[in-house]
Design a protein around this motif. Structure first.
Motif, PDB file in Angstrom:
ATOM      1  N   GLU A  93      51.280  15.434 -12.036  1.00 54.18           N
ATOM      2  CA  GLU A  93      50.948  15.673  -9.895  1.00 54.18           C
ATOM      3  C   GLU A  93      50.000  16.560 -10.702  1.00 54.18           C
ATOM      4  N   THR A  94      50.025  18.123 -11.296  1.00 54.45           N
ATOM      5  CA  THR A  94      49.309  18.963 -11.599  1.00 54.45           C
ATOM      6  C   THR A  94      47.607  18.572 -11.828  1.00 54.45           C
ATOM      7  N   ALA A  95      47.657  17.429 -12.625  1.00 53.13           N
ATOM      8  CA  ALA A  95      46.204  17.081 -13.013  1.00 53.13           C
ATOM      9  C   ALA A  95      45.579  16.656 -11.530  1.00 53.13           C
ATOM     10  N   ARG A  96      46.661  15.602 -11.038  1.00 55.68           N
ATOM     11  CA  ARG A  96      46.296  14.811 -10.132  1.00 55.68           C
ATOM     12  C   ARG A  96      45.633  16.174  -8.713  1.00 55.68           C
ATOM     13  N   ALA A  97      46.637  16.817  -8.623  1.00 56.17           N
ATOM     14  CA  ALA A  97      45.938  18.190  -7.292  1.00 56.17           C
ATOM     15  C   ALA A  97      44.792  18.882  -8.013  1.00 56.17           C
ATOM     16  N   ALA A  98      44.641  19.377  -9.057  1.00 53.79           N
ATOM     17  CA  ALA A  98      44.041  20.198  -9.243  1.00 53.79           C
ATOM     18  C   ALA A  98      41.831  18.895  -9.404  1.00 53.79           C
ATOM     19  N   LEU A  99      42.064  17.585  -9.785  1.00 58.89           N
ATOM     20  CA  LEU A  99      41.439  16.614  -9.282  1.00 58.89           C
ATOM     21  C   LEU A  99      41.256  16.956  -7.776  1.00 58.89           C
ATOM     22  N   GLU A 100      42.226  16.839  -7.019  1.00 58.70           N
ATOM     23  CA  GLU A 100      41.771  17.002  -5.432  1.00 58.70           C
ATOM     24  C   GLU A 100      40.666  18.083  -5.205  1.00 58.70           C
ATOM     25  N   LYS A 101      41.465  19.005  -5.639  1.00 60.95           N
ATOM     26  CA  LYS A 101      41.517  20.063  -5.053  1.00 60.95           C
ATOM     27  C   LYS A 101      40.036  20.530  -5.440  1.00 60.95           C
ATOM     28  N   HIS A 102      39.117  19.550  -7.031  1.00 59.63           N
ATOM     29  CA  HIS A 102      38.731  20.129  -7.381  1.00 59.63           C
ATOM     30  C   HIS A 102      36.947  18.555  -6.236  1.00 59.63           C
ATOM     31  N   GLY A 103      37.252  17.975  -5.745  1.00 56.97           N
ATOM     32  CA  GLY A 103      36.456  17.183  -5.471  1.00 56.97           C
ATOM     33  C   GLY A 103      36.435  16.055  -5.773  1.00 56.97           C
ATOM     34  N   ASP A 104      37.509  15.794  -7.368  1.00 54.70           N
ATOM     35  CA  ASP A 104      36.934  14.269  -7.771  1.00 54.70           C
ATOM     36  C   ASP A 104      37.931  13.634  -7.284  1.00 54.70           C
ATOM     37  N   ARG A 105      37.941  12.656  -6.455  1.00 57.30           N
ATOM     38  CA  ARG A 105      38.604  12.229  -5.231  1.00 57.30           C
ATOM     39  C   ARG A 105      39.096  10.773  -6.349  1.00 57.30           C
ATOM     40  N   ILE A 106      37.815  10.302  -7.015  1.00 59.19           N
ATOM     41  CA  ILE A 106      38.337   8.685  -7.292  1.00 59.19           C
ATOM     42  C   ILE A 106      38.913   9.200  -8.635  1.00 59.19           C
ATOM     43  N   ASN A 107      38.747   9.733  -9.320  1.00 58.74           N
ATOM     44  CA  ASN A 107      40.336  10.112 -10.452  1.00 58.74           C
ATOM     45  C   ASN A 107      41.765  10.472  -9.814  1.00 58.74           C
ATOM     46  N   ALA A 108      41.658  11.622  -8.881  1.00 63.92           N
ATOM     47  CA  ALA A 108      42.840  11.677  -8.328  1.00 63.92           C
ATOM     48  C   ALA A 108      42.935  10.723  -7.811  1.00 63.92           C
ATOM     49  N   ALA A 109      42.730   9.636  -7.263  1.00 66.23           N
ATOM     50  CA  ALA A 109      43.247   8.356  -6.492  1.00 66.23           C
ATOM     51  C   ALA A 109      43.230   7.178  -8.157  1.00 66.23           C
ATOM     52  N   HIS A 110      42.433   7.177  -9.021  1.00 66.50           N
ATOM     53  CA  HIS A 110      43.485   7.214 -10.149  1.00 66.50           C
ATOM     54  C   HIS A 110      44.937   7.872 -10.903  1.00 66.50           C
ATOM     55  N   ALA A 111      45.206   8.802 -10.635  1.00 60.77           N
ATOM     56  CA  ALA A 111      46.015   9.080 -10.534  1.00 60.77           C
ATOM     57  C   ALA A 111      47.483   9.085  -9.904  1.00 60.77           C
ATOM     58  N   ARG A 112      47.433   9.187  -8.159  1.00 64.45           N
ATOM     59  CA  ARG A 112      48.020   8.239  -7.776  1.00 64.45           C
ATOM     60  C   ARG A 112      48.895   7.360  -8.088  1.00 64.45           C
ATOM     61  N   ASN A 113      47.647   6.014  -8.491  1.00 65.57           N
ATOM     62  CA  ASN A 113      48.251   4.688  -8.451  1.00 65.57           C
ATOM     63  C   ASN A 113      48.624   5.340  -9.844  1.00 65.57           C
ATOM     64  N   LEU A 114      48.844   5.807 -10.898  1.00 65.37           N
ATOM     65  CA  LEU A 114      49.646   5.864 -11.903  1.00 65.37           C
ATOM     66  C   LEU A 114      51.110   6.176 -11.199  1.00 65.37           C
ATOM     67  N   GLN A 115      51.113   7.042 -11.317  1.00 66.58           N
ATOM     68  CA  GLN A 115      52.649   7.575 -10.462  1.00 66.58           C
ATOM     69  C   GLN A 115      53.169   6.828 -10.287  1.00 66.58           C
ATOM     70  N   ILE A 116      52.401   6.018  -8.673  1.00 64.24           N
ATOM     71  CA  ILE A 116      52.343   5.007  -7.678  1.00 64.24           C
ATOM     72  C   ILE A 116      53.287   3.405  -9.023  1.00 64.24           C
ATOM     73  N   ARG A 117      52.599   3.349 -10.006  1.00 65.19           N
ATOM     74  CA  ARG A 117      53.647   1.537 -10.563  1.00 65.19           C
ATOM     75  C   ARG A 117      54.243   2.893 -11.680  1.00 65.19           C
ATOM     76  N   ARG A 118      54.272   3.707 -12.531  1.00 63.45           N
ATOM     77  CA  ARG A 118      55.405   4.305 -12.735  1.00 63.45           C
ATOM     78  C   ARG A 118      56.313   4.224 -11.639  1.00 63.45           C
ATOM     79  N   LEU A 119      56.684   4.045 -10.784  1.00 61.35           N
ATOM     80  CA  LEU A 119      57.947   4.636  -9.484  1.00 61.35           C
ATOM     81  C   LEU A 119      58.047   3.055  -9.849  1.00 61.35           C
ATOM     82  N   LEU A 120      57.033   2.204  -9.931  1.00 63.87           N
ATOM     83  CA  LEU A 120      57.460   0.678  -9.222  1.00 63.87           C
ATOM     84  C   LEU A 120      57.653   0.232 -10.933  1.00 63.87           C
TER      85      LEU A 120
END
Lengths: 406, 210
Positions: A93-120
């Motif tokens: 989550e820290t990494a995802r927030a850092a990516l989003e903050k610095h405008g790397d939306r694609i990798n931030a979205a990828h991180a989000r997908n990983l979070q969702i898949r883990r929750l699943l």
């Protein structure tokens, strides 16, 4: 980036993993370590990949927050693929927030997908859905989009919303084709195949037959009184009575529903619920007590009356009583359901996913191993469990998560 | 040391046929940029590409008045812009850790990325003539009017800086706006710098301060 890193990244993007490795094999600077880590992961050496990415994340300088965050995301992906569910989600989550903050939306979205898949995987559907709702997939490149749609489908399947699941899988297939990544295309096809395999058995007075997920969805929406042996609940339309923590009552309910509208003889009830081979007076007394408890539990949905031979179950509202059973009935089926994804699981990951104690999981694994249904590799902490190849155990209804239609 | 905000006066790209901009040079008429597998010549007035040459182009690009020099993997190729042929090859001083290339006064100047150095080398043999230390990652090098400028790009921070070619001391800094980095730097000999934008695929024009 420098010359060889650009050349190696270009080779990696084109699928030439060995070409990429060749260019950075002897270098130990941060970008080279990261590239070697990703290449190793693509070659399937996940342990080596993990070590390399960890050192890369450490080697990037304090100004290179984005590069470091990307390493953490790659590490998290490896943890997820190797079913290391104890991996620190906070770091992701820290990494995802850092990516989003610095405008790397694609990798931030990828991180989000990983979070969702883990929750699943660990069955936290509500939280997974909440995260999914915050993600706009439209600007994502095809590969990330495909994995996003897989997550959408995963949630829909576990919630038994089969039409939306199919639609998501169609979108995932299109995105995977566009991305042109063979492994992703296969993953989507496997997920789609799951929808067409028998997911359960229907046991009713006319006999048994396999049910697809669509049929399960239709059955649960119908007027039928369903004793659901996949989740150990009793239900009619939206009303659900959970007997998860009361196995004896559930076993009785199941025998009664299988026999309905006829009565179930005492001897059968005793043998199925208590494992009693012959019925003496103490067994009869116990049966009366347990049936009384079941009667109280099922009161809103069904009536249970005594007959000369045994007991009979009658739904309060019109509709047949049926049993929804797993396609293959074995003990510890929920453990098998998780292992049937073909990945190698640690017993601690299984215990996280099933929310049961590590000891219970270990006992189940030992029993399944003795029966030859699972196998292990490695020793101690490195020990991983998997199913022997080609078992084809359809799983969907046994996967963790809240009850369908919750 | 003077510190200014870099003034970006024009942006080109990203281009459909170029995934990145790894290096930039100027032949007096066209801006050439390296995209990985090609060199592209761009008319800076119209922003249109006039031609491309198929040559591996992973980092810095330079022009000596007649020939192009291009870093590919751990080598520097000398390319004839007329025919697109590689005429000769020398080893890159950073063994592939190179980023940034300029031609001046009969020497090639090569930025070494994480080595945080600039090498002056013999364009015929690749022999190192001089080493200038920087305290930042070097991502582009250029000479203009006897001034040595280099680009830096470390994570989220990037600038274009003038350094003392003897001591490596920073004399002037043009800070790039957040989210824009410099990969490849070239002066047009007058009041502009052309700067590559790495994976953004953009090529930017920065005003050279007076």
């Amino acid at each position: 980036m420098d010359s060889l890193i650009v050349a190696a990244a270009q080779a990696l993007a084109a699928g030439d993993v060995l070409g990429a490795l060749k260019r950075v094999a002897l270098r130990d600077d941060a970008p080279a370590l990261a590239l070697r880590g990703i290449a190793m992961a693509q070659l399937g050496d996940l342990a080596r990949a993990k070590t390399l990415l960890k050192s890369a994340a450490r080697a990037f300088g304090p100004r290179e927050a984005v590069a470091r965050a990307r390493c953490v995301v790659a590490e998290a992906e490896i943890a997820l693929v190797s079913r290391d569910l104890g991996w620190p989600e906070k770091a992701l989550e820290t990494a995802r927030a850092a990516l989003e903050k610095h405008g790397d939306r694609i990798n931030a979205a990828h991180a989000r997908n990983l979070q969702i898949r883990r929750l699943l995987l660990i069955g936290h559907l509500d939280e997974a859905e909440r995260l999914l709702a915050r993600l706009d997939p439209s600007p994502l490149p095809p590969a990330v989009r495909a994995s996003h749609e897989l997550a959408v489908a995963g949630i829909a399947i576990r919630r038994l919303r089969i039409e939306p699941a199919r639609a998501a899988l169609t979108r995932a297939a299109e995105a995977a084709q566009k991305a042109g990544i063979p492994a992703l295309i296969v993953e989507v096809q496997d997920a789609a195949r799951l929808l067409d395999e028998p997911a359960a058995r229907l046991v009713a007075k006319e006999g048994e037959r396999p049910l697809s997920l669509d049929e399960v969805e239709a059955l649960l929406a119908s007027d039928a009184f369903v004793v659901d042996a996949c989740r150990n609940v009793v239900r009619r339309a939206g009303d659900i009575i959970s007997l998860v923590s009361r196995p004896v009552l559930f076993a009785l309910a199941r025998v009664l529903a299988e026999a309905a509208p006829a009565d179930a003889p005492r001897a059968l009830l005793l043998s199925r619920a208590f494992g009693a081979r012959h019925a003496d007076e103490s067994h009869r007394a116990r049966l009366r007590v347990e049936v009384g408890r079941l009667r109280a539990a099922l009161e809103p949905l069904a009536e249970i009356s005594a007959t000369a031979e045994g007991f009979v179950l009658t739904p309060r509202l019109p509709g047949d009583a049926v049993v929804l059973a797993p396609p293959v009935e074995v003990e510890h089926a929920s453990v098998l359901a998780l292992l049937s994804d073909g990945e190698a699981w640690s017993s601690s990951a299984l215990s996280i996913a099933l929310s049961t104690s590590p000891r219970t999981v270990q006992r189940a694994l030992d029993a399944l191993a003795t029966a030859g249904m699972v196998q292990s590799v490695g020793n101690g902490r490195a020990c991983r469990w998997m199913m022997p190849p080609v078992v084809g155990f359809p799983t969907t209804l046994l996967l963790p998560g809240p009850l369908p239609s919750d | 040391m003077k510190k200014l905000q870099a003034e970006i006066i024009r942006e080109y790209g990203p281009f459909d046929n170029a995934p990145r901009v790894n290096g930039v040079t100027f032949d007096g008429q066209h801006v050439w940029f390296a995209s990985g597998e090609k060199l592209h010549a761009l008319n800076p007035e119209s922003g249109e590409q006039v031609r491309t040459i198929d040559v591996a182009s992973h980092a810095g690009t330079a022009f000596d008045g007649r020939y192009l020099y291009q870093i590919a993997e751990d080598q520097i190729h000398k390319v004839d812009p007329e025919t697109g042929k590689i005429l000769s090859t020398i080893p890159a001083p950073g063994h592939g850790g190179d980023s940034g290339l300029a031609w001046s006064e009969g020497s090639l100047w090569v930025g070494q990325h994480r080595g945080r150095k600039i090498y002056e080398i013999d364009p015929e043999t690749g022999a190192i003539r001089r080493t200038i230390e920087s305290n930042r990652i070097v991502t582009g090098v250029t000479w203009v009017d006897g001034e040595l400028w280099h680009g830096t790009w470390e994570g989220e921070e990037s600038d274009v800086r003038r350094v003392d070619p003897v001591t490596g001391d920073v004399l002037e800094r043009l800070e790039m706006p957040e989210g824009t980095g410099v990969s490849g730097l070239e002066s047009d000999g007058k009041d502009r710098f052309y700067a590559g934008g790495g994976g953004s695929g953009k090529l930017r024009v920065i005003r050279r301060p007076r």
